[in-house]
Design a protein around this motif. Structure first.
Motif, PDB file in Angstrom:
ATOM      1  N   ASP A  90      -8.689   9.867   1.470  1.00 25.23           N
ATOM      2  CA  ASP A  90     -10.045  10.054   1.985  1.00 25.23           C
ATOM      3  C   ASP A  90     -10.851  10.664   0.857  1.00 25.23           C
ATOM      4  N   ASP A  91     -11.724   9.855   0.240  1.00 29.03           N
ATOM      5  CA  ASP A  91     -12.549  10.384  -0.848  1.00 29.03           C
ATOM      6  C   ASP A  91     -13.935  10.792  -0.349  1.00 29.03           C
ATOM      7  N   GLU A  92     -14.068  10.933   0.960  1.00 31.73           N
ATOM      8  CA  GLU A  92     -15.276  11.367   1.655  1.00 31.73           C
ATOM      9  C   GLU A  92     -16.419  10.357   1.579  1.00 31.73           C
ATOM     10  N   THR A  93     -16.149   9.143   1.080  1.00 36.67           N
ATOM     11  CA  THR A  93     -17.132   8.068   1.146  1.00 36.67           C
ATOM     12  C   THR A  93     -16.535   6.834   1.803  1.00 36.67           C
ATOM     13  N   THR A  94     -15.232   6.649   1.672  1.00 37.48           N
ATOM     14  CA  THR A  94     -14.550   5.502   2.258  1.00 37.48           C
ATOM     15  C   THR A  94     -13.068   5.819   2.376  1.00 37.48           C
ATOM     16  N   ILE A  95     -12.361   4.975   3.093  1.00 42.62           N
ATOM     17  CA  ILE A  95     -10.902   5.038   3.082  1.00 42.62           C
ATOM     18  C   ILE A  95     -10.462   4.177   1.909  1.00 42.62           C
ATOM     19  N   ARG A  96      -9.719   4.771   0.996  1.00 43.75           N
ATOM     20  CA  ARG A  96      -9.226   4.064  -0.185  1.00 43.75           C
ATOM     21  C   ARG A  96      -7.710   4.123  -0.141  1.00 43.75           C
ATOM     22  N   VAL A  97      -7.062   2.974  -0.360  1.00 40.92           N
ATOM     23  CA  VAL A  97      -5.610   2.930  -0.304  1.00 40.92           C
ATOM     24  C   VAL A  97      -5.083   2.320  -1.600  1.00 40.92           C
ATOM     25  N   ALA A  98      -4.384   3.133  -2.376  1.00 34.14           N
ATOM     26  CA  ALA A  98      -3.798   2.683  -3.641  1.00 34.14           C
ATOM     27  C   ALA A  98      -2.481   1.983  -3.355  1.00 34.14           C
ATOM     28  N   SER A 107       0.915   9.582   2.122  1.00 36.65           N
ATOM     29  CA  SER A 107       1.814   8.512   1.692  1.00 36.65           C
ATOM     30  C   SER A 107       1.974   7.509   2.831  1.00 36.65           C
ATOM     31  N   VAL A 108       1.902   6.231   2.482  1.00 39.52           N
ATOM     32  CA  VAL A 108       2.064   5.168   3.476  1.00 39.52           C
ATOM     33  C   VAL A 108       2.949   4.077   2.876  1.00 39.52           C
ATOM     34  N   LEU A 156       0.854  -1.192   0.000  1.00 45.06           N
ATOM     35  CA  LEU A 156       0.000   0.000   0.000  1.00 45.06           C
ATOM     36  C   LEU A 156       0.883   1.233   0.000  1.00 45.06           C
ATOM     37  N   LYS A 157       0.510   2.227  -0.833  1.00 46.44           N
ATOM     38  CA  LYS A 157       1.372   3.397  -1.041  1.00 46.44           C
ATOM     39  C   LYS A 157       0.720   4.733  -0.702  1.00 46.44           C
TER      40      LYS A 157
END
Length: 171
Positions: A50-58, A135-136, A45-46
């Motif tokens: 926060d897209d204001e509907t869910t936590i999304r991690v690319a 960034s993660v 995960l990079k």
């Protein structure tokens, strides 16, 4: 902002392949094939968004799904779960989104029960910053997560948020 508690009111102008589904084991066609998913490269995960509907991690990663190569695109979450199985809704659902070289999407949905804390999910939640992109560097233990769900459903559906694009393979 979209009202996620009233998704059936969203219009899409597409067809009849909309996800999520109310899945029923008595109407499903049983296929005696093993899970058609093989992680070929470590998932990492990079970028947490926060897209204001869910936590999304690319992130990055490679897998063979249904005997075809796919790249991992992102993971996101739904609480409660979007899919219903035999009238029961799980408290949490994880969507692992993959795409191949010609743009075809496969979403592997994992229904999660309440239980022991998962260190990867905890790391994602701990790093979450509201209304920010961060960034993660978090390894994603896809193989560990999938061993908890050795059976499932396979159908042609859609992305569950606008633009509700159909033709998505769902497992």
């Amino acid at each position: 902002m979209l009202n996620y508690s009233n998704q059936q009111a969203w219009t899409n102008g597409w067809g009849k392949q909309q996800s999520p589904l109310a899945l029923n084991t008595t109407n499903a066609v049983a296929v005696s094939k093993p899970l058609a998913f093989q992680a070929d490269a470590n998932y990492q995960l990079k970028t947490e968004i926060d897209d204001e509907t869910t936590i999304r991690v690319a992130g990055t990663g490679e897998a063979t799904i249904f005997n075809r190569p796919f790249s991992f695109v992102q993971v996101h979450f739904h609480a409660p779960a979007e899919h219903v199985v035999d009238g029961t809704t799980s408290p949490f659902e994880i969507h692992l989104v993959h795409q191949n070289a010609i743009g075809q999407l496969v979403v592997v949905a994992l229904l999660v029960s309440i239980g022991n804390a998962d260190p990867t999910l905890q790391a994602i939640f701990d790093r979450y910053r509201q209304k920010q992109t961060t960034s993660v560097e978090i390894p994603l233990p896809v193989s560990e997560w999938l061993t908890q769900a050795p059976t499932g459903f396979h159908y042609l559906g859609s992305i569950t948020t606008p633009p509700l694009t159909e033709g998505v393979e769902c497992w």
